[in-house]
Write an enzyme that holds these catalytic residues in place. Structure first.
Site, PDB file in Angstrom:
ATOM      1  N   ARG A 188       8.086  -6.074   6.575  1.00 32.74           N
ATOM      2  CA  ARG A 188       8.228  -5.775   7.740  1.00 32.74           C
ATOM      3  C   ARG A 188       8.972  -4.269   7.766  1.00 32.74           C
ATOM      4  O   ARG A 188       9.259  -3.898   9.019  1.00 32.74           O
ATOM      5  CB  ARG A 188       9.123  -6.938   8.798  1.00 32.74           C
ATOM      6  N   LEU A 223      10.132  -0.400   6.592  1.00 36.45           N
ATOM      7  CA  LEU A 223       9.647   0.949   6.526  1.00 36.45           C
ATOM      8  C   LEU A 223       8.531   1.277   5.490  1.00 36.45           C
ATOM      9  O   LEU A 223       7.387   1.535   5.860  1.00 36.45           O
ATOM     10  CB  LEU A 223      10.537   1.981   6.516  1.00 36.45           C
ATOM     11  N   VAL A 224       9.097   0.557   4.125  1.00 40.44           N
ATOM     12  CA  VAL A 224       8.247   0.848   3.027  1.00 40.44           C
ATOM     13  C   VAL A 224       7.215  -0.235   2.999  1.00 40.44           C
ATOM     14  O   VAL A 224       5.984  -0.019   2.664  1.00 40.44           O
ATOM     15  CB  VAL A 224       9.062   1.217   1.706  1.00 40.44           C
ATOM     16  N   GLY A 225       7.741  -1.335   3.025  1.00 40.40           N
ATOM     17  CA  GLY A 225       6.658  -2.707   2.824  1.00 40.40           C
ATOM     18  C   GLY A 225       5.779  -2.607   3.827  1.00 40.40           C
ATOM     19  O   GLY A 225       4.519  -2.975   3.404  1.00 40.40           O
ATOM     20  N   TYR A 284      25.484   0.411  -2.801  1.00 37.73           N
ATOM     21  CA  TYR A 284      24.164   0.396  -2.620  1.00 37.73           C
ATOM     22  C   TYR A 284      23.550   1.024  -3.944  1.00 37.73           C
ATOM     23  O   TYR A 284      22.633   0.313  -4.310  1.00 37.73           O
ATOM     24  CB  TYR A 284      23.654   1.076  -1.410  1.00 37.73           C
ATOM     25  N   ASN A 304      14.652  10.220   0.559  1.00 29.69           N
ATOM     26  CA  ASN A 304      14.919   9.796   1.743  1.00 29.69           C
ATOM     27  C   ASN A 304      13.354  10.057   2.660  1.00 29.69           C
ATOM     28  O   ASN A 304      12.867  10.484   2.507  1.00 29.69           O
ATOM     29  CB  ASN A 304      15.802  10.785   2.624  1.00 29.69           C
ATOM     30  N   ASP A 334      30.038  14.355   4.918  1.00 25.87           N
ATOM     31  CA  ASP A 334      28.736  14.976   4.335  1.00 25.87           C
ATOM     32  C   ASP A 334      27.947  14.308   3.775  1.00 25.87           C
ATOM     33  O   ASP A 334      26.775  14.048   3.676  1.00 25.87           O
ATOM     34  CB  ASP A 334      28.957  16.267   3.885  1.00 25.87           C
TER      35      ASP A 334
END
Length: 361
Positions: free
Chosen positions: A13, A15-17, A137, A166, A318
């Site tokens: 569900r 973005l990538v999957g 992460y 990204n 930044d």
């Protein structure tokens, strides 16, 4: 993989999957297993073990993860390192125990040092300190990558790690607190345009569709107050930092195509062949192209047709100064990206607007 091979897409569900699942189905793979988080919590060791014992997938894409932008990474440090390490350990170990033929572990280029050489080749991993804001992460993704290497070397598995740059695209997270820079920026410019044009109905529709910290579109004064918190006013939109950091962006459906390409065509032995001490056998997935956050803001504003001021809040962090992948290994293997950033931003904005319209708001 054969067209009827049993394939498990963890995180279908996301973005990538979701993009990987669409890519597989478009290519004729018809035996795809998925589970929502409610159906299977991959941080639960016994539940993960039971799933693998019951389903016996032959191929696994590990696209499930707890993810977020710079604010979320720095705020929820404990959750990011714990949940991502446990998830990776559970899935990789059960894949080994249950004879998975090949596994693809998806990481992130934040695994590379803050001051890594640019562009970043795979072998710059662990050569100097990480960027502090997303260190937890990054460490979790390094752990998953190294688990793949270790299991391949000790147990003869065929587990491959890929490190995408990204990502953005259909299914993106537009939450103003927890999303990545590009979708957050796109939404802020859209809301800034609505506010500047006095289109209160559009603001209500947006907040009804995607409430911000529990605020929906029912109270327009609460909406405007919440926008102010996130730096959106009638005259300007605020962007965190100086605007000088350089970033690379890849359309998520290109990432999915690269992932399926690697699963179909690349084995661990192809990557480790000839190494006395195999390490850094992961694969960067990126475009090899970059632009400054300030340039990105101008490009997104143009695509959204935002006419107001763009203000950079230099009191905010930044992040890593520059983060450009070296995709030479992937190019040598035979894959190149297709969607360039200006076209991708336009597509993403269309996806965003279409989502609002589809919900009838």
């Amino acid at each position: 993989m054969n067209k009827d091979s049993k394939i498990y897409v963890a995180g279908h569900r996301g973005l990538v999957g979701s993009a990987i699942e669409r890519n597989l189905r478009a290519k004729g793979y018809n035996n795809i297993i998925t589970r929502t988080h409610a159906q299977l919590d991959l941080t639960n060791q016994s539940a993960t073990a039971e799933f693998f014992a019951t389903e016996r997938p032959e191929y696994v894409f590990v696209a499930a993860a707890k993810v977020g932008g710079i604010m979320a990474n720095n705020t929820y440090r404990a959750q990011f390192i714990y949940e991502n390490i446990i998830l990776a350990a559970n899935v990789i170990h059960q894949a080994y125990l249950h004879g998975v033929k090949k596994l693809l572990f998806l990481g992130s280029t934040c695994i590379y040092p803050r001051d890594a050489q640019q562009p970043m080749p795979e072998d710059c991993l662990l050569t100097s300190p990480l960027e502090y804001t997303n260190e937890p992460y990054a460490i979790s993704k390094i752990a998953g990558l190294k688990m793949c290497e270790a299991y391949n070397m000790q147990y003869g598995t065929n587990f491959i790690a890929v490190m995408p740059t990204n990502l953005y695209g259909p299914g993106d997270n537009f939450d103003l607190e927890k999303s990545h820079v590009l979708p957050a920026m796109l939404r802020k410019f859209h809301l800034g345009k609505c506010l500047m044009e006095g289109d209160l109905d559009a603001l209500r529709r947006d907040f009804d569709s995607r409430p911000v910290e529990g605020v929906d579109g029912s109270d327009i004064n609460a909406v405007i107050s919440k926008l102010e918190k996130y730096g959106v006013s009638k005259s300007s939109v605020e962007i965190w930092g100086t605007g000088t950091p350089l970033r690379e962006f890849l359309w998520s459906e290109d990432m999915a195509d690269a992932s399926v390409f690697v699963m179909e065509n690349v084995d661990w032995n192809d990557l480790s062949n000839g190494m006395i001490e195999p390490r850094n056998c992961h694969i960067n997935i990126g475009t090899g192209k970059e632009l400054a956050i300030g340039e990105l803001a101008g490009l997104v504003a143009e695509k959204v047709n935002y006419k107001g001021n763009i203000v950079f809040n230099t009191d905010k962090p930044d992040g890593t100064p520059r983060k450009l992948t070296d995709p030479t290994k992937l190019h040598t293997l035979g894959w190149h990206h297709k969607v360039e950033l200006p076209d991708g931003i336009e597509r993403l904005y269309n996806v965003y607007i279409s989502g609002l319209m589809a919900e009838g708001r």
